[in-house]
Structure formats: C-alpha cells, structure tokens
Design a protein around this motif. Structure first.
Motif, PDB file in Angstrom:
ATOM      1  N   GLU A  93      -1.118  12.595  -2.742  1.00  0.00           N
ATOM      2  CA  GLU A  93      -1.457  12.177  -4.099  1.00  0.00           C
ATOM      3  C   GLU A  93      -2.845  11.562  -4.182  1.00  0.00           C
ATOM      4  OE1 GLU A  93       1.771  10.020  -5.990  1.00  0.00           O
ATOM      5  OE2 GLU A  93       2.457  11.932  -6.786  1.00  0.00           O
ATOM      6  N   TYR A 149       5.082  -3.042  -9.181  1.00  0.00           N
ATOM      7  CA  TYR A 149       5.072  -3.652 -10.525  1.00  0.00           C
ATOM      8  C   TYR A 149       3.616  -3.837 -10.940  1.00  0.00           C
ATOM      9  CZ  TYR A 149       7.160  -6.558 -14.275  1.00  0.00           C
ATOM     10  OH  TYR A 149       7.568  -7.081 -15.475  1.00  0.00           O
ATOM     11  N   ARG A 196       2.751   4.276   1.346  1.00  0.00           N
ATOM     12  CA  ARG A 196       3.428   4.549   2.628  1.00  0.00           C
ATOM     13  C   ARG A 196       3.721   3.289   3.449  1.00  0.00           C
ATOM     14  NH1 ARG A 196       4.277   8.232   0.075  1.00  0.00           N
ATOM     15  NH2 ARG A 196       4.095  10.431   0.559  1.00  0.00           N
ATOM     16  N   ARG A 230       5.496  -0.050 -17.920  1.00  0.00           N
ATOM     17  CA  ARG A 230       6.257  -1.269 -17.626  1.00  0.00           C
ATOM     18  C   ARG A 230       6.770  -1.904 -18.923  1.00  0.00           C
ATOM     19  NH1 ARG A 230       2.567  -1.097 -13.348  1.00  0.00           N
ATOM     20  NH2 ARG A 230       0.803  -1.963 -14.478  1.00  0.00           N
ATOM     21  N   ARG A 250       2.064   7.993   8.631  1.00  0.00           N
ATOM     22  CA  ARG A 250       3.434   8.189   8.157  1.00  0.00           C
ATOM     23  C   ARG A 250       3.556   9.435   7.277  1.00  0.00           C
ATOM     24  NH1 ARG A 250       5.574   2.018   6.955  1.00  0.00           N
ATOM     25  NH2 ARG A 250       5.550   1.370   9.147  1.00  0.00           N
ATOM     26  N   PHE A 268       8.350   1.541 -10.433  1.00  0.00           N
ATOM     27  CA  PHE A 268       7.182   1.862 -11.264  1.00  0.00           C
ATOM     28  C   PHE A 268       6.127   2.561 -10.410  1.00  0.00           C
ATOM     29  CE2 PHE A 268       9.060  -1.673 -13.636  1.00  0.00           C
ATOM     30  CZ  PHE A 268       9.220  -1.032 -14.847  1.00  0.00           C
ATOM     31  N   SER A 286       0.529  -3.661  -8.368  1.00  0.00           N
ATOM     32  CA  SER A 286      -0.023  -2.340  -8.031  1.00  0.00           C
ATOM     33  C   SER A 286      -0.980  -1.894  -9.119  1.00  0.00           C
ATOM     34  CB  SER A 286       1.092  -1.277  -7.924  1.00  0.00           C
ATOM     35  OG  SER A 286       1.711  -1.302  -6.670  1.00  0.00           O
ATOM     36  N   TYR A 343      -4.404   8.776  -4.906  1.00  0.00           N
ATOM     37  CA  TYR A 343      -4.949   7.528  -4.359  1.00  0.00           C
ATOM     38  C   TYR A 343      -4.766   7.392  -2.846  1.00  0.00           C
ATOM     39  CZ  TYR A 343      -5.131   5.901  -9.249  1.00  0.00           C
ATOM     40  OH  TYR A 343      -5.385   5.753 -10.584  1.00  0.00           O
ATOM     41  N   LEU A 401       0.850  -1.191   0.000  1.00  0.00           N
ATOM     42  CA  LEU A 401       0.000   0.000   0.000  1.00  0.00           C
ATOM     43  C   LEU A 401       0.889   1.245   0.000  1.00  0.00           C
ATOM     44  CD1 LEU A 401      -2.672  -0.865   2.698  1.00  0.00           C
ATOM     45  CD2 LEU A 401      -2.778  -1.206   0.225  1.00  0.00           C
ATOM     46  N   GLU A 419       9.409  -1.825  12.929  1.00  0.00           N
ATOM     47  CA  GLU A 419      10.520  -0.886  12.695  1.00  0.00           C
ATOM     48  C   GLU A 419      11.244  -1.198  11.397  1.00  0.00           C
ATOM     49  OE1 GLU A 419      13.433  -0.247  15.707  1.00  0.00           O
ATOM     50  OE2 GLU A 419      11.911  -0.083  17.261  1.00  0.00           O
ATOM     51  N   PHE A 428      -0.062   3.066 -17.195  1.00  0.00           N
ATOM     52  CA  PHE A 428       0.763   2.413 -16.164  1.00  0.00           C
ATOM     53  C   PHE A 428       1.380   1.126 -16.729  1.00  0.00           C
ATOM     54  CE2 PHE A 428      -1.513   4.694 -12.575  1.00  0.00           C
ATOM     55  CZ  PHE A 428      -0.384   5.118 -11.893  1.00  0.00           C
ATOM     56  N   THR A 465      11.744   2.846   1.041  1.00  0.00           N
ATOM     57  CA  THR A 465      12.699   2.678   2.143  1.00  0.00           C
ATOM     58  C   THR A 465      13.325   1.292   2.069  1.00  0.00           C
ATOM     59  OG1 THR A 465      11.325   4.126   3.524  1.00  0.00           O
ATOM     60  CG2 THR A 465      12.899   2.689   4.683  1.00  0.00           C
TER      61      THR A 465
HETATM   62  N1  T5A Z   1      -0.036   2.991  -9.105  1.00  0.00           N
HETATM   63  C1  T5A Z   1       1.232   2.516  -9.295  1.00  0.00           C
HETATM   64  C2  T5A Z   1      -1.099   2.584  -9.916  1.00  0.00           C
HETATM   65  O1  T5A Z   1      -2.232   3.024  -9.741  1.00  0.00           O
HETATM   66  N2  T5A Z   1      -0.854   1.689 -10.925  1.00  0.00           N
HETATM   67  C3  T5A Z   1       0.402   1.182 -11.163  1.00  0.00           C
HETATM   68  O2  T5A Z   1       0.577   0.374 -12.112  1.00  0.00           O
HETATM   69  C4  T5A Z   1       1.493   1.606 -10.312  1.00  0.00           C
HETATM   70  C5  T5A Z   1       2.885   1.088 -10.557  1.00  0.00           C
HETATM   71  C6  T5A Z   1       2.235   6.249  -6.957  1.00  0.00           C
HETATM   72  C7  T5A Z   1       0.831   5.786  -7.074  1.00  0.00           C
HETATM   73  O3  T5A Z   1       0.632   5.089  -8.275  1.00  0.00           O
HETATM   74  C8  T5A Z   1      -0.277   4.016  -8.060  1.00  0.00           C
HETATM   75  C9  T5A Z   1      -0.005   3.587  -6.660  1.00  0.00           C
HETATM   76  C10 T5A Z   1       0.339   4.881  -5.967  1.00  0.00           C
HETATM   77  O4  T5A Z   1      -0.842   5.439  -5.425  1.00  0.00           O
HETATM   78  P1  T5A Z   1       4.552   5.528  -6.060  1.00  0.00           P
HETATM   79  O5  T5A Z   1       5.256   6.535  -6.930  1.00  0.00           O
HETATM   80  O6  T5A Z   1       5.226   4.224  -5.871  1.00  0.00           O
HETATM   81  O7  T5A Z   1       3.110   5.214  -6.645  1.00  0.00           O
HETATM   82  O8  T5A Z   1       4.211   6.160  -4.655  1.00  0.00           O
HETATM   83  P2  T5A Z   1       5.182   6.890  -3.664  1.00  0.00           P
HETATM   84  O9  T5A Z   1       4.438   8.075  -3.213  1.00  0.00           O
HETATM   85  O10 T5A Z   1       6.573   7.013  -4.198  1.00  0.00           O
HETATM   86  O11 T5A Z   1       5.428   5.835  -2.533  1.00  0.00           O
HETATM   87  P3  T5A Z   1       4.452   5.353  -1.439  1.00  0.00           P
HETATM   88  O12 T5A Z   1       3.508   6.383  -0.984  1.00  0.00           O
HETATM   89  O13 T5A Z   1       3.850   4.102  -1.936  1.00  0.00           O
HETATM   90  O14 T5A Z   1       5.412   5.095  -0.206  1.00  0.00           O
HETATM   91  P4  T5A Z   1       6.379   3.874   0.126  1.00  0.00           P
HETATM   92  O15 T5A Z   1       7.456   3.815  -0.902  1.00  0.00           O
HETATM   93  O16 T5A Z   1       5.626   2.626   0.393  1.00  0.00           O
HETATM   94  O17 T5A Z   1       6.943   4.339   1.515  1.00  0.00           O
HETATM   95  P5  T5A Z   1       8.310   5.104   1.856  1.00  0.00           P
HETATM   96  O18 T5A Z   1       9.406   4.137   1.969  1.00  0.00           O
HETATM   97  O19 T5A Z   1       8.460   6.262   0.965  1.00  0.00           O
HETATM   98  O20 T5A Z   1       7.932   5.568   3.323  1.00  0.00           O
HETATM   99  C11 T5A Z   1       6.858   6.477   3.566  1.00  0.00           C
HETATM  100  C12 T5A Z   1       7.100   7.248   4.865  1.00  0.00           C
HETATM  101  O21 T5A Z   1       7.089   6.348   5.970  1.00  0.00           O
HETATM  102  C13 T5A Z   1       8.344   6.314   6.623  1.00  0.00           C
HETATM  103  C14 T5A Z   1       9.348   6.908   5.634  1.00  0.00           C
HETATM  104  O22 T5A Z   1      10.439   7.486   6.276  1.00  0.00           O
HETATM  105  C15 T5A Z   1       8.484   7.935   4.915  1.00  0.00           C
HETATM  106  O23 T5A Z   1       8.352   9.116   5.667  1.00  0.00           O
HETATM  107  N3  T5A Z   1       8.621   4.902   6.940  1.00  0.00           N
HETATM  108  C16 T5A Z   1       8.419   4.353   8.172  1.00  0.00           C
HETATM  109  N4  T5A Z   1       7.971   4.876   9.318  1.00  0.00           N
HETATM  110  C17 T5A Z   1       7.876   4.036  10.384  1.00  0.00           C
HETATM  111  N5  T5A Z   1       8.211   2.708  10.340  1.00  0.00           N
HETATM  112  C18 T5A Z   1       8.681   2.152   9.219  1.00  0.00           C
HETATM  113  N6  T5A Z   1       8.995   0.837   9.168  1.00  0.00           N
HETATM  114  C19 T5A Z   1       8.782   2.979   8.052  1.00  0.00           C
HETATM  115  N7  T5A Z   1       9.179   2.747   6.773  1.00  0.00           N
HETATM  116  C20 T5A Z   1       9.068   3.922   6.116  1.00  0.00           C
END
Ligand code: T5A
Ligand code: NA
Length: 223
Positions: free
Chosen positions: A154, A95, A13, A73, A148, A39, A98, A156, A11, A196, A69, A18
């Motif tokens: 964004e 990938y 965040r 890929r 978080r 992706f 998602s 979604y 999901l 963690e 999307f 990370t």
């Molecule tokens: N999407 C994507 C589609 O609809 N179709 C598709 O085919 C694809 C590929 C963007 C959107 O696109 C959609 C899904 C998404 O809604 P994206 O660019 O991957 O996708 O999204 P991002 O905004 O880059 O990433 P995310 O929001 O998904 O976040 P992450 O990568 O899961 O999380 P991360 O590592 O950035 O961490 C988020 C925050 O939490 C902290 C981090 O420091 C950061 O502040 N954190 C923690 N805090 C506490 N404990 C932990 N264990 C932590 N790990 C991280």
C-alpha cells in the motif's frame, strides 16, 4: 461506571491487527464481550474512498484524504460513546494518532523545508472525538517491519516515510505524557512490538486487564 476505550497504534506491520484480535479472543475467554473496531473502516462510503486511495486506485489532495480519515472516525463517534456507556469495552485498531502521524509526515524529506500539512492543522479535525483511556503504541523499527508479510503493497508502506511516521508518533506520545493544560491525557504506553506475538500479547494483556476489571469512573473524555 463505564467500559474502557483501548486503542492500539503503531507503524504499518507492527502487529496491530494480530494483537487486537488476540486481545479480543482473550477477553472472550475471560467472559468479557468487547467490541473490536478498526480505522480506517473501509466498509462505509467514506471508507471505500479511503481504500481506493490507499491502493493507489485513485488520487486525492493531501488535505482531502486527511479529512476523509477523520470523517471516517466521526461517522462512528457517537456509537463509540454509546457502547462505552452501555458497558462494552472497545478495542480499536488505529485511531486519530495514525491520522496525525501519517498526514503530518508527508513532504518532510530533507529536500523540503516544511511539511505539506502542518502538525497543528493535522490535529484539528479530530478534536472532540471520544478520547481513548489507553493507547498502546506498538513500536518497531521500520527496517524490521519491512521483513514482515505483505509490506510494500500500500501507498504508505515505504521505509523512509515509516521512519518519519515513527518520529511523529513518538512526539504525540511524549506530548500526551507532558501536556497538563489539555483536559484529556490518554495514557500512552510504548510496547516493543519486535518480539514474538505471544510475548507482546502478554504485555498488552497486563496493561488492559486492570482497566477492564476496574472499569472507568469518569465520563468519556474528548480529544
Ligand atoms: N492511515 C490510517 C492514515 O494515513 N490515516 C488514518 O487516520 C488512519 C486510521 C492503512 C493505512 O492507512 C494509514 C496508515 C496505513 O498506512 P491499515 O488498514 O490499518 O491502515 O493497515 P493494514 O495494512 O491493515 O495493517 P498494517 O500494515 O498496519 O499491519 P498491522 O495490523 O500492524 O500488522 P498485522 O497484525 O497485520 O501483521 C503484519 C504481518 O506481520 C506478522 C503477521 O502475521 C502479518 O504477516 N506479524 C508478526 N511477525 C513476527 N512477529 C510478530 N510479533 C508479528 N506480529 C504480526
Ligand atoms: Na492492520
């Protein structure tokens, strides 16, 4: 023998970026040069259209954004196969799973009888892409993810939608474990991402290390 293709899903965040970056650093420390991919790849022409849509700077029909999307890929599909065959492990942040989970979640609140985009329709454009050897699904309750950093910026990132997305990811995971008629069965492992960073990273490492060390006998499979 070829290198493994490892996908980290989850999901918004849940900590995918990370964890992919911690994994990449750990591989480097072990002397293994892996390729980090993500992706959507927002740097390509198609990726820029996706980026604008996600920031709500533009509107697109639900079918169109789904196909973009997937096309994003396909832009990298042959490169992925080449890298794996050349012996470079790939660590990929999101990938096709998602792609299916987010699009198939649109328009399913209790007020609507059926989703806007049927699940099977959502699956089809990604059929034939290189299949990962391992999918690590970072699972977290949407109400915890919300706490978080950066959540809600964004399109979604809304709790109700994320809860539906989680349900579809779970369906994908169980189908992958159960379907026997499909030629490919990527190994799908659910990882509790509410812990963690270091604890999650250690579990991720324990799942990835054997694949990287032993490498893969079979040719790159297809979704
Ligand atoms: N999407 C994507 C589609 O609809 N179709 C598709 O085919 C694809 C590929 C963007 C959107 O696109 C959609 C899904 C998404 O809604 P994206 O660019 O991957 O996708 O999204 P991002 O905004 O880059 O990433 P995310 O929001 O998904 O976040 P992450 O990568 O899961 O999380 P991360 O590592 O950035 O961490 C988020 C925050 O939490 C902290 C981090 O420091 C950061 O502040 N954190 C923690 N805090 C506490 N404990 C932990 N264990 C932590 N790990 C991280
Ligand atoms: Na991310």
């Amino acid at each position: 023998m070829r290198a493994p293709f490892i996908v980290i899903e989850g999901l918004d965040r849940s900590g995918k970026t990370t964890q992919t970056s911690l994994l990449h650093t750990r591989l480097e420390a072990e002397g293994i040069q892996a390729k980090l991919m993500k992706f959507p790849d927002r740097t390509t022409v198609i990726g820029q259209m996706i980026d604008s849509y996600l920031r709500s700077d533009s509107e697109l029909d639900d079918h169109v954004i789904h196909l973009l999307f997937s096309a994003n890929r396909w832009e990298l599909a042959s490169y992925i196969t080449q890298l794996l065959e050349a012996g470079t492990p790939i660590i990929c942040d999101r990938y096709a799973f998602s792609g299916i989970a987010f699009s198939a979640s649109k328009g399913i609140p209790s007020s609507t009888p059926s989703p806007k985009l049927p699940y099977e329709w959502c699956r089809s454009p990604d059929i034939g892409l290189p299949a990962p050897d391992l999918v690590l699904f970072l699972d977290i309750a949407p109400e915890r993810a919300k706490l978080r950093g950066g959540y809600g910026e964004e399109r979604y990132e809304k709790e109700e939608l994320q809860a539906r997305v989680r349900g579809i990811f779970q369906r994908l995971g169980s189908e992958m474990q159960n379907e026997t008629q499909r030629p490919v069965r990527p190994n799908w492992v659910t990882v509790d991402a509410g812990r963690e960073r270091k604890v999650v990273a250690n579990e991720v490492w324990s799942l990835v290390e054997p694949l990287v060390i032993n490498r893969i006998d079979d040719p790159v499979a297809k979704l």
